[in-house]
Design an enzyme around this catalytic site. Structure first.
Site, PDB file in Angstrom:
ATOM      1  N   GLY A 138     -27.908 -20.458   8.621  1.00 31.09           N
ATOM      2  CA  GLY A 138     -28.432 -20.884   9.960  1.00 31.09           C
ATOM      3  C   GLY A 138     -28.214 -22.406   9.993  1.00 31.09           C
ATOM      4  O   GLY A 138     -28.444 -22.994   8.985  1.00 31.09           O
ATOM      5  N   GLY A 151     -28.504 -16.597   7.493  1.00 30.78           N
ATOM      6  CA  GLY A 151     -28.097 -16.445   8.477  1.00 30.78           C
ATOM      7  C   GLY A 151     -26.697 -15.424   8.526  1.00 30.78           C
ATOM      8  O   GLY A 151     -26.485 -14.691   9.393  1.00 30.78           O
ATOM      9  N   GLU A 177     -33.852 -18.811   0.501  1.00 34.31           N
ATOM     10  CA  GLU A 177     -35.060 -19.317   1.360  1.00 34.31           C
ATOM     11  C   GLU A 177     -36.127 -19.930   0.669  1.00 34.31           C
ATOM     12  O   GLU A 177     -36.781 -20.864   1.039  1.00 34.31           O
ATOM     13  CB  GLU A 177     -35.255 -18.305   2.431  1.00 34.31           C
ATOM     14  CG  GLU A 177     -34.088 -18.358   3.577  1.00 34.31           C
ATOM     15  CD  GLU A 177     -33.120 -17.149   3.115  1.00 34.31           C
ATOM     16  OE1 GLU A 177     -32.249 -16.895   3.965  1.00 34.31           O
ATOM     17  OE2 GLU A 177     -33.449 -16.555   1.972  1.00 34.31           O
ATOM     18  N   ASP A 190     -35.311 -14.075   5.815  1.00 31.74           N
ATOM     19  CA  ASP A 190     -35.453 -13.568   7.085  1.00 31.74           C
ATOM     20  C   ASP A 190     -34.263 -12.779   7.279  1.00 31.74           C
ATOM     21  O   ASP A 190     -33.692 -12.336   6.561  1.00 31.74           O
ATOM     22  CB  ASP A 190     -35.957 -14.647   8.121  1.00 31.74           C
ATOM     23  CG  ASP A 190     -34.749 -15.673   8.353  1.00 31.74           C
ATOM     24  OD1 ASP A 190     -33.835 -15.912   7.583  1.00 31.74           O
ATOM     25  OD2 ASP A 190     -34.781 -16.442   9.363  1.00 31.74           O
TER      26      ASP A 190
END
Length: 375
Positions: free
Chosen positions: A87, A135, A158, A166
């Protein structure tokens, strides 16, 4: 005649413009044969996913899902280096610091897109050629088919930036065999090429140079069923020879991974690693010691809970965690150390696992009332 000439000029100008804007568009959406094709088109940024890309991809998937003439959806990246490296973390960081809505909207809309992929009624084929992290994993792993190549580099890194794995990591990671998912989530370990298949993240392996041919064959299928698509992917998969004989990179460590990473708390995992004392265990300790203690505790609980939850419930839980990270300290510090100043020495607060209280972690998982993610 002059009028006609002027009209033609305008049309030509428009064609030129649309052609020009297409090549610079961040995501290309096109229909070819029976396939809807999504091309992530930010090669310089390793196809990192930003909010405007999410806002273009989501409605297109929903439209194709309803279209009787669209039989499958293909997603790929341009540039040859990455499928999608993650992301757009820097934009989120800047927004979070000043309390901008983007820090809420990005995660909300990204997770809604992850769920759309996970529930897509049309076969969804992700060509994960090159770097596929964060992402980018969310754009691929929840779909029916994930085709890895020798250039695929998978990771969920992460915990190194004060975040957590996530985009539905709490759903797919604990479902990998043994404790592989816990190991990947906590250490950010990178899997390459065929190992991405062997870990259960990819469904097929095809050499990178064969992807254009595979794509053409997928597009040419006449009203295919999921089985027809699977058969075609299998035929390419069977023909791929690259390093087929090599054993899985984690094979020799699986026994240790399964026992060491099955502990109920981070403190216990660390204790077990210390007691084990093997070169492998010491290496994992060194890695874990660099990660955000808050992220590690959050992540372990995320995976343990996510193991028995639906994808929708996992994404709702992860949205709560994302907002806790936006309120906290470690995410901004991690992004500073890894992506901005690049000094690679984040100063985590709290700095030790023992200092991250259960109450604090509980708080991260609390519902957000009317701000909760609704799927």
């Amino acid at each position: 005649r002059q009028k006609l000439f002027n009209r033609l000029q305008v049309i030509l100008q428009h064609l030129k413009m649309s052609k020009h804007t297409d090549s610079t568009a961040e995501v290309l959406l096109e229909k070819r044969g029976g396939a809807g094709i999504i091309t992530l088109n930010r090669p310089k940024a390793l196809n990192a996913l930003n909010l405007s890309m999410i806002q273009q991809i989501y409605p297109q998937i929903k439209t194709w899902e309803q279209d009787p003439e669209t039989f499958l959806i293909i997603i790929k990246g341009t540039g040859g280096k990455a499928f999608c490296a993650g992301g757009d973390i820097r934009a989120i960081t800047d927004a979070g610091k000043v309390g901008d809505r983007l820090a809420q909207d990005f995660f909300r809309e990204e997770y809604i897109l992850n769920n759309a992929i996970g529930t897509c009624k049309k076969p969804y084929v992700a060509l994960i050629d090159g770097i596929t992290m964060g992402g980018g994993v969310g754009l691929s792993v929840h779909g029916h088919f994930r085709v890895a190549t020798e250039k695929t580099l998978f990771a969920m890194p992460e915990t190194a930036i004060g975040l957590f794995p996530d985009v539905g990591g709490g759903y797919f990671l604990p479902r990998l065999s043994g404790k592989i998912g816990y190991y990947l989530a906590l250490t950010g370990f990178r899997l390459k090429g065929r190992d991405v298949l062997k870990a259960g993240i990819a469904t097929h392996f095809v050499e990178s140079e064969k992807l254009p041919a595979l794509e053409s064959d997928l597009i040419a299928l006449k009203s295919p069923s999921t089985e027809n698509i699977a058969d075609l992917l299998n035929s390419y998969h069977m023909k791929s020879k690259a390093d087929q004989e090599k054993e899985f990179v984690l094979d020799e460590h699986m026994e240790k991974i399964n026992s060491l990473f099955s502990a109920n708390s981070m403190e216990e995992i660390v204790k077990k690693l210390k007691q084990d004392g093997s070169p492998f265990a010491i290496k994992q300790l060194e890695t874990i010691n660099k990660m955000s203690p808050t992220s590690l505790k959050m992540t372990l609980r995320q995976l343990r809970e996510g193991a028995s939850m639906s994808l929708q419930d996992v994404l709702t839980m992860e949205y709560r965690l994302s907002q806790a990270c936006m309120r906290g300290h470690d995410f901004y510090e991690g992004v500073r150390a890894v992506l901005i100043d690049k000094d690679q020495s984040p100063r985590w607060k709290p700095a030790a696992l023992e200092e991250v209280s259960d109450e604090f972690v509980d708080d991260c998982f609390k519902p957000l009332g009317s701000n909760d993610l609704k799927l």
